[in-house]
Design an enzyme around this catalytic site. Sequence first.
Site, PDB file in Angstrom:
ATOM      1  N   ARG A 164      10.868  -0.932  11.919  1.00 30.62           N
ATOM      2  CA  ARG A 164       9.876  -0.157  12.089  1.00 30.62           C
ATOM      3  C   ARG A 164       9.822  -1.440  13.662  1.00 30.62           C
ATOM      4  NH1 ARG A 164       5.269   0.554   8.258  1.00 30.62           N
ATOM      5  NH2 ARG A 164       3.716  -0.248  10.084  1.00 30.62           N
ATOM      6  N   ARG A 206      11.420  -5.256   5.195  1.00 27.08           N
ATOM      7  CA  ARG A 206      11.020  -3.749   5.015  1.00 27.08           C
ATOM      8  C   ARG A 206      11.986  -2.642   5.649  1.00 27.08           C
ATOM      9  NH1 ARG A 206       5.168  -2.352   4.905  1.00 27.08           N
ATOM     10  NH2 ARG A 206       4.756  -3.083   7.006  1.00 27.08           N
ATOM     11  N   ARG A 237      -9.801   1.100   8.348  1.00 28.30           N
ATOM     12  CA  ARG A 237      -9.990  -0.632   8.685  1.00 28.30           C
ATOM     13  C   ARG A 237     -10.908  -1.116   9.254  1.00 28.30           C
ATOM     14  NH1 ARG A 237      -3.620   0.436   8.031  1.00 28.30           N
ATOM     15  NH2 ARG A 237      -2.224  -0.942   9.285  1.00 28.30           N
ATOM     16  N   ARG A 243      -0.323  -8.954  14.250  1.00 29.25           N
ATOM     17  CA  ARG A 243      -0.202  -7.711  13.542  1.00 29.25           C
ATOM     18  C   ARG A 243      -1.185  -8.116  11.545  1.00 29.25           C
ATOM     19  NH1 ARG A 243       3.497  -4.070  10.728  1.00 29.25           N
ATOM     20  NH2 ARG A 243       2.495  -2.769  10.654  1.00 29.25           N
ATOM     21  N   LYS A 272       0.648  -1.246   0.554  1.00 29.02           N
ATOM     22  CA  LYS A 272      -0.003   0.011   0.334  1.00 29.02           C
ATOM     23  C   LYS A 272       1.011   1.189  -0.333  1.00 29.02           C
ATOM     24  CE  LYS A 272      -2.415  -0.230   4.049  1.00 29.02           C
ATOM     25  NZ  LYS A 272      -1.461  -2.343   4.608  1.00 29.02           N
TER      26      LYS A 272
HETATM   27  P1  AMP Z   1       0.183   0.690   8.955  1.00 32.24           P
HETATM   28  O1  AMP Z   1       1.591   2.162   8.409  1.00 32.24           O
HETATM   29  O2  AMP Z   1      -0.869   0.948   7.341  1.00 32.24           O
HETATM   30  O3  AMP Z   1       0.614  -0.779   8.916  1.00 32.24           O
HETATM   31  O4  AMP Z   1      -0.038   1.046   9.846  1.00 32.24           O
HETATM   32  C1  AMP Z   1       0.425   0.691  11.614  1.00 32.24           C
HETATM   33  C2  AMP Z   1      -0.347   1.068  12.433  1.00 32.24           C
HETATM   34  O5  AMP Z   1      -0.768   2.159  12.523  1.00 32.24           O
HETATM   35  C3  AMP Z   1      -1.270   0.382  12.599  1.00 32.24           C
HETATM   36  O6  AMP Z   1      -0.359  -0.750  13.314  1.00 32.24           O
HETATM   37  C4  AMP Z   1      -2.612   0.365  13.849  1.00 32.24           C
HETATM   38  O7  AMP Z   1      -1.379   0.612  15.199  1.00 32.24           O
HETATM   39  C5  AMP Z   1      -2.090   2.428  13.505  1.00 32.24           C
HETATM   40  N1  AMP Z   1      -2.994   2.203  12.867  1.00 32.24           N
HETATM   41  C6  AMP Z   1      -2.944   2.526  10.847  1.00 32.24           C
HETATM   42  N2  AMP Z   1      -4.498   3.220   9.991  1.00 32.24           N
HETATM   43  C7  AMP Z   1      -5.811   2.787  10.941  1.00 32.24           C
HETATM   44  C8  AMP Z   1      -6.055   2.521  11.029  1.00 32.24           C
HETATM   45  N3  AMP Z   1      -7.047   2.972  10.234  1.00 32.24           N
HETATM   46  N4  AMP Z   1      -7.717   2.698  12.422  1.00 32.24           N
HETATM   47  C9  AMP Z   1      -7.282   1.320  13.774  1.00 32.24           C
HETATM   48  N5  AMP Z   1      -5.286   1.987  13.294  1.00 32.24           N
HETATM   49  C10 AMP Z   1      -4.708   2.082  12.201  1.00 32.24           C
END
Ligand code: AMP
Length: 232
Positions: free
Chosen positions: A172, A135, A95, A183, A19
Amino acid sequence: MQEEGKKLVLFFGPPGSGKGALSQMFVEKFGWLQLSTGNLCRKHCKEGTDIGQQINIAIKSGKLVSDQLIINMVMDYLKNDTNGCQAVILDGFPRTVFQAEEFVDLLKIYYSKFTIFFIKLLITREELVARVLTRRTCSNKSCQSVYSEREESCMPLVPGICDKCGNKLFQRDDDAIDSISGRLDIYYEHENKLLNFYKNTGQKIYNVNSQDTIENVFKNIEKIIGGECDID
Ligand code: AMP
């Protein structure tokens, strides 16, 4: 700017499905806007804002942040940062079904003139784990560009350094081996419910195979959403 031809692209897929990297490519090629809720959350944590302090533990452990906090962040962004834009990519939002329900209302306010493309990225769990473990992300909170230590076309020019801003790359916390499995479980737990919600509301979903080179995946998505609203 004309209202016709405006686009809202929603990337939906598990961590590691591409993404962020694909969004970056659309931003660079067409000048579109991208809102990554994950990037925004990490920026708050790094800046130590009130929100950052509330969500720090969830972010580090790979758990989801509260729906209401995320919705407020997205609303602020839509209200303040997307005026006059031609296309917006939402990466990582909605999400959960709760977020999707609220989002339907946001659409009516901010995006009634936009054509929505809902892109679901398909990829196996084994490949996701391999990608996430290799990553690397730019440590500059305003950049957060994504690289791979494994896929040649996504490697930085200088190992460990961001091509775009020269800051150091790092892994990260939530990309470390202890967090990934949890996750992915959280993602899949919500995926079916979300897909059912979209089906029930008549939203068309475009499935795109993401287990290919990033260039091919990009081209396939470009065919679906078209690049003609280039803002140059
Ligand atoms: P990502 O970079 O999209 O994998 O997001 C990293 C972290 O940000 C996730 O594991 C959540 O803790 C938080 N996060 C990002 N987007 C959302 C969302 N739409 N709803 C809830 N938590 C989110």
